[in-house]
Motif scaffolding. Structure first.
Motif, mmCIF file in Angstrom:
data_model
loop_
_atom_site.group_PDB
_atom_site.id
_atom_site.type_symbol
_atom_site.label_atom_id
_atom_site.label_comp_id
_atom_site.label_asym_id
_atom_site.label_seq_id
_atom_site.Cartn_x
_atom_site.Cartn_y
_atom_site.Cartn_z
ATOM 1 N N LEU A 8 4.010 -1.021 -5.042
ATOM 2 C CA LEU A 8 4.683 0.165 -4.514
ATOM 3 C C LEU A 8 5.386 -0.146 -3.194
ATOM 4 O O LEU A 8 6.421 0.448 -2.888
ATOM 5 N N GLU A 9 4.867 -1.095 -2.431
ATOM 6 C CA GLU A 9 5.492 -1.451 -1.149
ATOM 7 C C GLU A 9 6.889 -2.028 -1.338
ATOM 8 O O GLU A 9 7.678 -2.100 -0.394
ATOM 9 N N GLU A 10 7.238 -2.410 -2.550
ATOM 10 C CA GLU A 10 8.583 -2.920 -2.836
ATOM 11 C C GLU A 10 9.612 -1.792 -2.973
ATOM 12 O O GLU A 10 10.813 -2.043 -3.000
ATOM 13 N N GLU A 11 9.145 -0.576 -3.093
ATOM 14 C CA GLU A 11 10.026 0.590 -3.250
ATOM 15 C C GLU A 11 10.407 1.137 -1.876
ATOM 16 O O GLU A 11 9.686 0.945 -0.895
ATOM 17 N N SER A 12 11.523 1.849 -1.808
ATOM 18 C CA SER A 12 11.933 2.464 -0.532
ATOM 19 C C SER A 12 11.524 3.931 -0.444
ATOM 20 O O SER A 12 11.231 4.432 0.641
ATOM 21 N N HIS A 13 11.498 4.632 -1.590
ATOM 22 C CA HIS A 13 11.191 6.064 -1.612
ATOM 23 C C HIS A 13 10.294 6.376 -2.806
ATOM 24 O O HIS A 13 10.328 5.670 -3.821
ATOM 25 N N ILE A 14 9.542 7.456 -2.681
ATOM 26 C CA ILE A 14 8.725 7.948 -3.789
ATOM 27 C C ILE A 14 8.997 9.423 -4.008
ATOM 28 O O ILE A 14 9.374 10.153 -3.089
ATOM 29 N N LEU A 15 8.822 9.842 -5.242
ATOM 30 C CA LEU A 15 8.839 11.254 -5.599
ATOM 31 C C LEU A 15 7.386 11.701 -5.612
ATOM 32 O O LEU A 15 6.558 11.105 -6.309
ATOM 33 N N ALA A 56 5.108 21.660 -6.375
ATOM 34 C CA ALA A 56 6.240 21.323 -5.522
ATOM 35 C C ALA A 56 6.564 19.840 -5.683
ATOM 36 O O ALA A 56 5.707 19.052 -6.091
ATOM 37 N N ALA A 57 7.799 19.475 -5.355
ATOM 38 C CA ALA A 57 8.227 18.081 -5.440
ATOM 39 C C ALA A 57 9.091 17.764 -4.232
ATOM 40 O O ALA A 57 9.863 18.605 -3.770
ATOM 41 N N THR A 58 8.948 16.548 -3.730
ATOM 42 C CA THR A 58 9.790 16.083 -2.637
ATOM 43 C C THR A 58 9.937 14.577 -2.713
ATOM 44 O O THR A 58 9.081 13.894 -3.275
ATOM 45 N N VAL A 59 11.034 14.090 -2.163
ATOM 46 C CA VAL A 59 11.251 12.647 -2.062
ATOM 47 C C VAL A 59 10.910 12.247 -0.637
ATOM 48 O O VAL A 59 11.385 12.873 0.323
ATOM 49 N N ALA A 60 10.078 11.228 -0.494
ATOM 50 C CA ALA A 60 9.650 10.753 0.823
ATOM 51 C C ALA A 60 9.945 9.266 0.941
ATOM 52 O O ALA A 60 9.880 8.524 -0.042
ATOM 53 N N GLU A 61 10.268 8.832 2.152
ATOM 54 C CA GLU A 61 10.530 7.421 2.412
ATOM 55 C C GLU A 61 9.222 6.692 2.706
ATOM 56 O O GLU A 61 8.411 7.154 3.518
ATOM 57 N N ILE A 62 9.011 5.571 2.057
ATOM 58 C CA ILE A 62 7.810 4.769 2.277
ATOM 59 C C ILE A 62 7.962 3.983 3.577
ATOM 60 O O ILE A 62 8.944 3.268 3.765
ATOM 61 N N VAL A 63 6.988 4.124 4.463
ATOM 62 C CA VAL A 63 6.937 3.348 5.703
ATOM 63 C C VAL A 63 6.092 2.101 5.461
ATOM 64 O O VAL A 63 6.475 0.999 5.823
ATOM 65 N N SER A 64 4.919 2.305 4.827
ATOM 66 C CA SER A 64 4.037 1.180 4.515
ATOM 67 C C SER A 64 3.029 1.612 3.462
ATOM 68 O O SER A 64 2.795 2.803 3.252
ATOM 69 N N VAL A 65 2.457 0.617 2.816
ATOM 70 C CA VAL A 65 1.358 0.835 1.878
ATOM 71 C C VAL A 65 0.270 -0.144 2.281
ATOM 72 O O VAL A 65 0.454 -1.352 2.196
ATOM 73 N N GLU A 66 -0.844 0.384 2.767
ATOM 74 C CA GLU A 66 -1.928 -0.479 3.230
ATOM 75 C C GLU A 66 -3.258 0.247 3.131
ATOM 76 O O GLU A 66 -3.333 1.458 3.335
ATOM 77 N N ASP A 85 0.944 13.784 -8.446
ATOM 78 C CA ASP A 85 1.475 12.534 -8.984
ATOM 79 C C ASP A 85 2.407 11.910 -7.965
ATOM 80 O O ASP A 85 2.960 12.599 -7.103
ATOM 81 N N ILE A 86 2.574 10.607 -8.077
ATOM 82 C CA ILE A 86 3.501 9.836 -7.249
ATOM 83 C C ILE A 86 4.277 8.937 -8.199
ATOM 84 O O ILE A 86 3.682 8.282 -9.058
ATOM 85 N N LYS A 87 5.599 8.925 -8.027
ATOM 86 C CA LYS A 87 6.451 8.072 -8.859
ATOM 87 C C LYS A 87 7.462 7.400 -7.950
ATOM 88 O O LYS A 87 7.899 7.995 -6.968
ATOM 89 N N PRO A 88 7.884 6.189 -8.279
ATOM 90 C CA PRO A 88 8.970 5.608 -7.490
ATOM 91 C C PRO A 88 10.221 6.453 -7.683
ATOM 92 O O PRO A 88 10.496 6.916 -8.791
ATOM 93 N N HIS A 89 10.939 6.673 -6.606
ATOM 94 C CA HIS A 89 12.167 7.449 -6.675
ATOM 95 C C HIS A 89 13.245 6.622 -7.372
ATOM 96 O O HIS A 89 13.441 5.452 -7.044
ATOM 97 N N ARG A 90 13.925 7.214 -8.314
ATOM 98 C CA ARG A 90 15.038 6.577 -9.014
ATOM 99 C C ARG A 90 16.216 7.525 -8.982
ATOM 100 O O ARG A 90 16.145 8.641 -9.516
ATOM 101 N N GLY A 95 18.224 11.930 -8.433
ATOM 102 C CA GLY A 95 19.323 12.166 -7.514
ATOM 103 C C GLY A 95 19.196 11.227 -6.319
ATOM 104 O O GLY A 95 18.225 10.513 -6.168
ATOM 105 N N ALA A 96 20.183 11.228 -5.468
ATOM 106 C CA ALA A 96 20.205 10.310 -4.324
ATOM 107 C C ALA A 96 19.196 10.724 -3.268
ATOM 108 O O ALA A 96 18.986 11.906 -3.029
ATOM 109 N N ALA A 97 18.567 9.753 -2.623
ATOM 110 C CA ALA A 97 17.649 10.019 -1.511
ATOM 111 C C ALA A 97 18.460 10.332 -0.261
ATOM 112 O O ALA A 97 19.525 9.779 -0.050
#
Length: 98
Positions: A8-15, A56-66, A85-90, A95-97
């Motif tokens: 998941l740390e390879e992703e920039s955003h998550i839904l 509810a749903a939101t797109v959030a930017e990943i800062v770190s996974v640790e 649930d958590i999914k990688p944002h696509r 839609g665009a982040a």
């Protein structure tokens, strides 16, 4: 790291899908932004948190996974909101982040 968080740390955003656990009321028609100057709209034509379901749903930017914790910015959930649930944002799906 928890097996489900692998890579998941390879992703920039998550839904993030979460429960509006403190929501007790809803309106089927409302003024967006709770501003009476805005025309009355149906709840499904708005981004209001006052909805007939508590999902509810939101797109959030990943800062770190640790240490089994995903640190993010831009999550508009209240502290303690149950995450469904958590999914990688696509962009192709979500839609665009911002």
């Amino acid at each position: 790291m928890a097996p489900g968080l692998m890579s998941l740390e390879e992703e920039s955003h998550i839904l993030v899908l979460f429960n509006l656990h403190r929501a007790t009321e809803y309106e089927l028609q409302l003024h967006p932004g709770h501003n009476p100057a805005n025309p009355l709209r149906g709840v499904f034509a708005t981004r209001s948190q006052y909805r007939p379901n508590a999902i509810a749903a939101t797109v959030a930017e990943i800062v770190s996974v640790e240490d089994n914790v995903i640190n993010v910015t831009g999550l508009d959930a209240q502290d303690g909101s149950p995450v469904l649930d958590i999914k990688p944002h696509r962009a192709t799906f979500d839609g665009a982040a911002g």
